[in-house]
Design a protein around this motif. Structure first.
Motif, mmCIF file in Angstrom:
data_model
loop_
_atom_site.group_PDB
_atom_site.id
_atom_site.type_symbol
_atom_site.label_atom_id
_atom_site.label_comp_id
_atom_site.label_asym_id
_atom_site.label_seq_id
_atom_site.Cartn_x
_atom_site.Cartn_y
_atom_site.Cartn_z
ATOM 1 N N ILE A 16 14.246 13.262 16.768
ATOM 2 C CA ILE A 16 13.438 13.328 15.555
ATOM 3 C C ILE A 16 11.968 13.593 15.862
ATOM 4 C CG2 ILE A 16 13.122 10.826 15.382
ATOM 5 C CD1 ILE A 16 13.442 13.389 12.471
ATOM 6 N N ASP A 17 11.426 13.025 16.934
ATOM 7 C CA ASP A 17 10.013 13.258 17.253
ATOM 8 C C ASP A 17 9.754 14.724 17.557
ATOM 9 O OD1 ASP A 17 9.320 10.579 16.866
ATOM 10 O OD2 ASP A 17 9.761 10.065 18.954
ATOM 11 N N GLU A 18 10.650 15.344 18.317
ATOM 12 C CA GLU A 18 10.490 16.761 18.624
ATOM 13 C C GLU A 18 10.685 17.607 17.369
ATOM 14 O OE1 GLU A 18 12.185 20.324 21.474
ATOM 15 O OE2 GLU A 18 12.639 18.245 22.014
ATOM 16 N N LEU A 19 11.640 17.241 16.549
ATOM 17 C CA LEU A 19 11.854 17.977 15.306
ATOM 18 C C LEU A 19 10.607 17.906 14.420
ATOM 19 C CD1 LEU A 19 13.684 19.614 13.447
ATOM 20 C CD2 LEU A 19 14.575 17.446 12.564
ATOM 21 N N LEU A 20 10.019 16.718 14.292
ATOM 22 C CA LEU A 20 8.786 16.588 13.510
ATOM 23 C C LEU A 20 7.676 17.454 14.087
ATOM 24 C CD1 LEU A 20 8.663 12.789 12.658
ATOM 25 C CD2 LEU A 20 8.763 14.679 11.027
ATOM 26 N N ASP A 21 7.536 17.464 15.401
ATOM 27 C CA ASP A 21 6.503 18.297 16.035
ATOM 28 C C ASP A 21 6.724 19.768 15.715
ATOM 29 O OD1 ASP A 21 5.274 16.072 17.161
ATOM 30 O OD2 ASP A 21 6.159 16.382 19.159
ATOM 31 N N ARG A 22 7.959 20.219 15.778
ATOM 32 C CA ARG A 22 8.268 21.627 15.491
ATOM 33 C C ARG A 22 7.981 21.965 14.030
ATOM 34 N NH1 ARG A 22 13.951 23.153 18.471
ATOM 35 N NH2 ARG A 22 13.338 22.528 20.570
ATOM 36 N N VAL A 23 8.396 21.095 13.131
ATOM 37 C CA VAL A 23 8.176 21.325 11.709
ATOM 38 C C VAL A 23 6.679 21.381 11.414
ATOM 39 C CG1 VAL A 23 8.360 20.212 9.440
ATOM 40 C CG2 VAL A 23 10.371 20.396 10.906
ATOM 41 N N ARG A 24 5.945 20.402 11.913
ATOM 42 C CA ARG A 24 4.510 20.299 11.626
ATOM 43 C C ARG A 24 3.703 21.418 12.270
ATOM 44 N NH1 ARG A 24 4.230 13.783 12.553
ATOM 45 N NH2 ARG A 24 4.962 13.179 10.473
ATOM 46 N N ALA A 25 4.215 22.039 13.308
ATOM 47 C CA ALA A 25 3.508 23.150 13.946
ATOM 48 C C ALA A 25 3.434 24.371 13.028
ATOM 49 C CB ALA A 25 4.192 23.524 15.262
ATOM 50 N N GLY A 26 4.266 24.395 11.995
ATOM 51 C CA GLY A 26 4.326 25.551 11.109
ATOM 52 C C GLY A 26 3.380 25.513 9.925
ATOM 53 N N TYR A 27 2.591 24.456 9.791
ATOM 54 C CA TYR A 27 1.665 24.365 8.664
ATOM 55 C C TYR A 27 0.571 23.350 8.952
ATOM 56 C CZ TYR A 27 4.116 20.056 7.345
ATOM 57 O OH TYR A 27 4.647 18.795 7.342
ATOM 58 N N GLU A 28 -0.480 23.369 8.138
ATOM 59 C CA GLU A 28 -1.594 22.425 8.266
ATOM 60 C C GLU A 28 -1.365 21.254 7.319
ATOM 61 O OE1 GLU A 28 -4.899 22.859 9.779
ATOM 62 O OE2 GLU A 28 -4.225 24.622 10.895
ATOM 63 N N ARG A 29 -1.383 20.056 7.845
ATOM 64 C CA ARG A 29 -1.268 18.852 7.022
ATOM 65 C C ARG A 29 -2.640 18.504 6.456
ATOM 66 N NH1 ARG A 29 1.400 14.216 10.038
ATOM 67 N NH2 ARG A 29 2.437 13.783 8.072
ATOM 68 N N VAL A 30 -2.685 17.679 5.423
ATOM 69 C CA VAL A 30 -3.959 17.289 4.825
ATOM 70 C C VAL A 30 -4.119 15.775 4.873
ATOM 71 C CG1 VAL A 30 -4.099 19.309 3.314
ATOM 72 C CG2 VAL A 30 -3.019 17.223 2.467
ATOM 73 N N GLY A 31 -5.371 15.328 4.916
ATOM 74 C CA GLY A 31 -5.684 13.914 4.854
ATOM 75 C C GLY A 31 -5.866 13.488 3.413
ATOM 76 N N PRO A 32 -6.068 12.195 3.182
ATOM 77 C CA PRO A 32 -6.179 11.683 1.813
ATOM 78 C C PRO A 32 -7.295 12.313 0.985
ATOM 79 C CG PRO A 32 -5.909 9.883 3.369
ATOM 80 C CD PRO A 32 -6.098 11.116 4.176
ATOM 81 N N GLU A 33 -8.493 12.401 1.542
ATOM 82 C CA GLU A 33 -9.610 12.963 0.777
ATOM 83 C C GLU A 33 -9.372 14.433 0.445
ATOM 84 O OE1 GLU A 33 -9.931 11.160 3.559
ATOM 85 O OE2 GLU A 33 -11.022 9.368 2.924
ATOM 86 N N GLU A 34 -8.820 15.184 1.403
ATOM 87 C CA GLU A 34 -8.519 16.591 1.168
ATOM 88 C C GLU A 34 -7.435 16.736 0.094
ATOM 89 O OE1 GLU A 34 -7.370 20.673 3.605
ATOM 90 O OE2 GLU A 34 -7.500 18.779 4.701
ATOM 91 N N ALA A 35 -6.419 15.880 0.137
ATOM 92 C CA ALA A 35 -5.362 15.919 -0.880
ATOM 93 C C ALA A 35 -5.944 15.650 -2.266
ATOM 94 C CB ALA A 35 -4.265 14.914 -0.551
ATOM 95 N N ALA A 36 -6.836 14.662 -2.360
ATOM 96 C CA ALA A 36 -7.464 14.346 -3.648
ATOM 97 C C ALA A 36 -8.292 15.526 -4.148
ATOM 98 C CB ALA A 36 -8.333 13.099 -3.509
ATOM 99 N N ALA A 37 -9.031 16.160 -3.255
ATOM 100 C CA ALA A 37 -9.843 17.322 -3.644
ATOM 101 C C ALA A 37 -8.955 18.480 -4.090
ATOM 102 C CB ALA A 37 -10.734 17.748 -2.478
ATOM 103 N N GLU A 38 -7.861 18.705 -3.383
ATOM 104 C CA GLU A 38 -6.945 19.783 -3.765
ATOM 105 C C GLU A 38 -6.292 19.495 -5.113
ATOM 106 O OE1 GLU A 38 -4.264 21.465 -0.957
ATOM 107 O OE2 GLU A 38 -5.717 21.364 0.679
#
Length: 137
Positions: A16-38
């Motif tokens: 699962i850790d490797e799968l998460l790394d592979r999935v997350r490599a395909g896009y930019e995640r956002v933090g809380p403040e950025e999510a609120a602004a978006e």
């Protein structure tokens, strides 16, 4: 994102850790403040936490609540069971789970449906709350 034989490393299943790394490599995640602004600019926040967590910890005002097992059906712009907000494959969607793990796998699924701007909240609802952002009981 399903793990196929081609995804296995040296004949061993992918963890699962490797799968998460592979999935997350395909896009930019956002933090809380950025999510609120978006969200303030029109992004759709989607809370996939199960009911007991929502009841215990509260809700993000304005977020669409969709149980994880219904997510693809509710956000597919071509689907017959879509939520009214699911109007386009160009919709910016920020998926929120409790701590930011299940949401990453959900994003992979949404991107597979063509929602190419889907992302998730790093740290999930707990990071949102820790950042002092609004939470409704």
């Amino acid at each position: 994102m399903a793990v196929s034989d081609a995804d296995q490393v040296h004949g061993k299943p992918v963890g699962i850790d490797e799968l998460l790394d592979r999935v997350r490599a395909g896009y930019e995640r956002v933090g809380p403040e950025e999510a609120a602004a978006e969200a303030a600019e029109g992004a759709l926040l989607v809370d996939i936490r199960y009911a007991a967590l929502r009841e215990k910890d509260g809700l993000i005002p304005g977020a669409l609540v969709v149980e994880r097992n219904e997510l693809e059906w509710r956000l597919d712009p071509q689907g017959s069971h879509r939520a009214p907000q699911a109007v386009s494959h160009d919709l910016r969607v920020v998926v929120i789970c409790n701590e930011g793990y299940a949401s990453s796998l959900a994003v992979a699924s949404l991107r597979g449906l063509g929602l190419h701007r889907a992302t998730d909240l790093t740290g999930g609802f707990q990071a949102w709350r820790a950042a002092g952002l609004p939470v409704a009981p």
